[in-house]
Design a protein around this motif. Sequence first.
Motif, PDB file in Angstrom:
ATOM      1  N   TRP A   7      -0.110   1.133  -0.362  1.00 10.63           N
ATOM      2  CA  TRP A   7      -0.345   2.369  -1.421  1.00 10.63           C
ATOM      3  C   TRP A   7      -0.287   3.706  -0.689  1.00 10.63           C
ATOM      4  CZ3 TRP A   7      -4.507  -1.454  -1.253  1.00 10.63           C
ATOM      5  CH2 TRP A   7      -4.155  -2.645  -2.437  1.00 10.63           C
ATOM      6  N   PRO A   8       0.701   4.174   0.021  1.00  9.15           N
ATOM      7  CA  PRO A   8       0.648   5.387   0.984  1.00  9.15           C
ATOM      8  C   PRO A   8       0.336   6.452   0.275  1.00  9.15           C
ATOM      9  CG  PRO A   8       3.011   4.382   0.354  1.00  9.15           C
ATOM     10  CD  PRO A   8       1.963   3.300  -0.089  1.00  9.15           C
ATOM     11  N   ALA A   9       0.580   6.664  -0.990  1.00 11.70           N
ATOM     12  CA  ALA A   9       0.116   7.930  -1.606  1.00 11.70           C
ATOM     13  C   ALA A   9      -1.268   7.993  -2.047  1.00 11.70           C
ATOM     14  CB  ALA A   9       1.008   8.060  -2.925  1.00 11.70           C
ATOM     15  N   TYR A  10      -1.956   6.743  -1.735  1.00 12.55           N
ATOM     16  CA  TYR A  10      -3.424   6.651  -2.258  1.00 12.55           C
ATOM     17  C   TYR A  10      -4.405   6.615  -1.090  1.00 12.55           C
ATOM     18  CZ  TYR A  10      -7.873   4.708  -4.134  1.00 12.55           C
ATOM     19  OH  TYR A  10      -9.026   4.475  -4.207  1.00 12.55           O
ATOM     20  N   THR A  11      -4.133   5.757  -0.101  1.00 14.15           N
ATOM     21  CA  THR A  11      -5.047   5.442   1.105  1.00 14.15           C
ATOM     22  C   THR A  11      -5.512   6.875   1.610  1.00 14.15           C
ATOM     23  OG1 THR A  11      -2.887   5.098   2.455  1.00 14.15           O
ATOM     24  CG2 THR A  11      -4.061   3.338   1.327  1.00 14.15           C
ATOM     25  N   PRO A  12      -4.963   7.953   1.920  1.00 16.15           N
ATOM     26  CA  PRO A  12      -5.406   9.038   2.577  1.00 16.15           C
ATOM     27  C   PRO A  12      -6.440   9.651   1.781  1.00 16.15           C
ATOM     28  CG  PRO A  12      -3.069   9.180   2.622  1.00 16.15           C
ATOM     29  CD  PRO A  12      -3.395   7.960   1.918  1.00 16.15           C
ATOM     30  N   TYR A  13      -6.252   9.483   0.299  1.00 12.91           N
ATOM     31  CA  TYR A  13      -7.578  10.085  -0.358  1.00 12.91           C
ATOM     32  C   TYR A  13      -8.786   9.322  -0.259  1.00 12.91           C
ATOM     33  CZ  TYR A  13      -9.890  11.748  -4.580  1.00 12.91           C
ATOM     34  OH  TYR A  13     -11.007  12.322  -5.577  1.00 12.91           O
ATOM     35  N   ALA A  14      -8.594   8.067  -0.420  1.00 11.89           N
ATOM     36  CA  ALA A  14      -9.733   6.933  -0.293  1.00 11.89           C
ATOM     37  C   ALA A  14     -10.095   7.188   1.067  1.00 11.89           C
ATOM     38  CB  ALA A  14      -9.116   5.603  -0.548  1.00 11.89           C
ATOM     39  N   LEU A  15      -9.539   7.116   2.037  1.00 11.32           N
ATOM     40  CA  LEU A  15     -10.467   7.624   3.376  1.00 11.32           C
ATOM     41  C   LEU A  15     -10.931   8.660   3.457  1.00 11.32           C
ATOM     42  CD1 LEU A  15      -7.250   6.250   5.723  1.00 11.32           C
ATOM     43  CD2 LEU A  15      -9.428   4.872   5.350  1.00 11.32           C
ATOM     44  N   ALA A  16     -10.625   9.943   2.962  1.00 12.77           N
ATOM     45  CA  ALA A  16     -11.125  11.027   2.776  1.00 12.77           C
ATOM     46  C   ALA A  16     -12.352  11.015   2.354  1.00 12.77           C
ATOM     47  CB  ALA A  16     -10.289  12.192   2.265  1.00 12.77           C
TER      48      ALA A  16
ATOM     49  N   ARG B  72      -7.316   8.992  -9.049  1.00 16.97           N
ATOM     50  CA  ARG B  72      -6.109   9.234  -8.192  1.00 16.97           C
ATOM     51  C   ARG B  72      -5.147   8.158  -8.190  1.00 16.97           C
ATOM     52  NH1 ARG B  72      -4.931  13.115  -4.063  1.00 16.97           N
ATOM     53  NH2 ARG B  72      -6.308  14.053  -5.049  1.00 16.97           N
ATOM     54  N   GLN B  73      -5.746   6.904  -8.613  1.00 16.80           N
ATOM     55  CA  GLN B  73      -4.669   5.785  -8.428  1.00 16.80           C
ATOM     56  C   GLN B  73      -3.917   5.773  -9.732  1.00 16.80           C
ATOM     57  OE1 GLN B  73      -6.310   1.808  -7.255  1.00 16.80           O
ATOM     58  NE2 GLN B  73      -8.490   3.021  -7.004  1.00 16.80           N
ATOM     59  N   TYR B  74      -4.726   6.142 -10.729  1.00 20.04           N
ATOM     60  CA  TYR B  74      -3.875   6.357 -12.387  1.00 20.04           C
ATOM     61  C   TYR B  74      -2.955   7.239 -12.018  1.00 20.04           C
ATOM     62  CZ  TYR B  74      -8.399   4.169 -13.533  1.00 20.04           C
ATOM     63  OH  TYR B  74      -9.417   3.283 -13.567  1.00 20.04           O
ATOM     64  N   GLU B  75      -3.131   8.492 -11.488  1.00 17.35           N
ATOM     65  CA  GLU B  75      -2.337   9.611 -11.214  1.00 17.35           C
ATOM     66  C   GLU B  75      -0.832   9.078 -10.491  1.00 17.35           C
ATOM     67  OE1 GLU B  75      -4.705  12.751  -9.560  1.00 17.35           O
ATOM     68  OE2 GLU B  75      -5.438  13.095 -11.503  1.00 17.35           O
ATOM     69  N   ASN B  76      -1.308   8.554  -9.307  1.00 17.94           N
ATOM     70  CA  ASN B  76      -0.140   7.985  -8.431  1.00 17.94           C
ATOM     71  C   ASN B  76       0.605   6.804  -9.030  1.00 17.94           C
ATOM     72  OD1 ASN B  76      -0.928   9.959  -6.753  1.00 17.94           O
ATOM     73  ND2 ASN B  76      -2.253   8.597  -5.502  1.00 17.94           N
ATOM     74  N   GLY B  77      -0.138   5.929  -9.861  1.00 21.99           N
ATOM     75  CA  GLY B  77       0.610   4.806 -10.455  1.00 21.99           C
ATOM     76  C   GLY B  77       0.358   3.591  -9.413  1.00 21.99           C
ATOM     77  N   SER B  78      -0.309   3.610  -8.432  1.00 18.77           N
ATOM     78  CA  SER B  78      -0.533   2.842  -7.578  1.00 18.77           C
ATOM     79  C   SER B  78      -1.947   2.861  -6.914  1.00 18.77           C
ATOM     80  CB  SER B  78       0.591   2.874  -6.123  1.00 18.77           C
ATOM     81  OG  SER B  78       0.351   4.066  -5.719  1.00 18.77           O
TER      82      SER B  78
END
Length: 233
Positions: A96-105, A66-72
């Motif tokens: 990293w607002p596009a990534y953190t919700p995914y990690a938290l989930a 997910r980080q690679y896809e977001n680039g962040s």
Amino acid sequence: MSSETSDTLDQAMVRSSGLDTLLRDLTDRAVQEVPGAAACSITVRRGGRLLTLAGSDGLPSGLDQRQYENGSGPCVEAAETGVEQYAPDLAAESRWPAYTPYALAKGVRCALAVPLAVEGETGAAINYYGLRPGALGTDRDTARTFAARAGGAIDVALRIEHQRQSAADVRTALLSRSVIDQAIGILMARERIDARDALERLRRASQHRNVKLRDLCDQLVEKVSGPASDGRK
């Protein structure tokens, strides 16, 4: 890192049947040795893109991708900038607002990404993930020391892998050269021409039939040697 850990990494190098096995050993050991680490992965840039070479048994699926896809994300930042990234609480993280919700989930609350100095690679990092806020902040020196040790082990493994591949390439080239030389000899004897003309005929036939030169020569050698083999039965 204790001397026992260093010995274990050296042993992993010896018993590893390949880079994949070694890296999996390293990530699993990182979870055991680094305080607060519930999962670990290794990021390396290859072919112009970041990818995860290995992850520990407890690594949530898609956490790096997910980080690679977001680039962040922490591992992207560490690999691309060479600067350590630490997020003590992803719930309060704004980088990293596009990534953190995914990690938290996925149940991840903190992350630590340490750059790796890997020879021949333009970006690499070892990534530690924790399940509690601040879980990775108690002993970051151990995480850094492990990263340095892992980087050295990966360097050695990559060199071994490259040498093995080079040796395989040489063997393939020698086998190809051998069968081509045999085919040239057959044409020289059959057509009473020199080696240069024989090779040129084989090349033209290869292009005309849209068949690789080595495969064409293989077919010729098998065709000639087949009857002789039958005659000996």
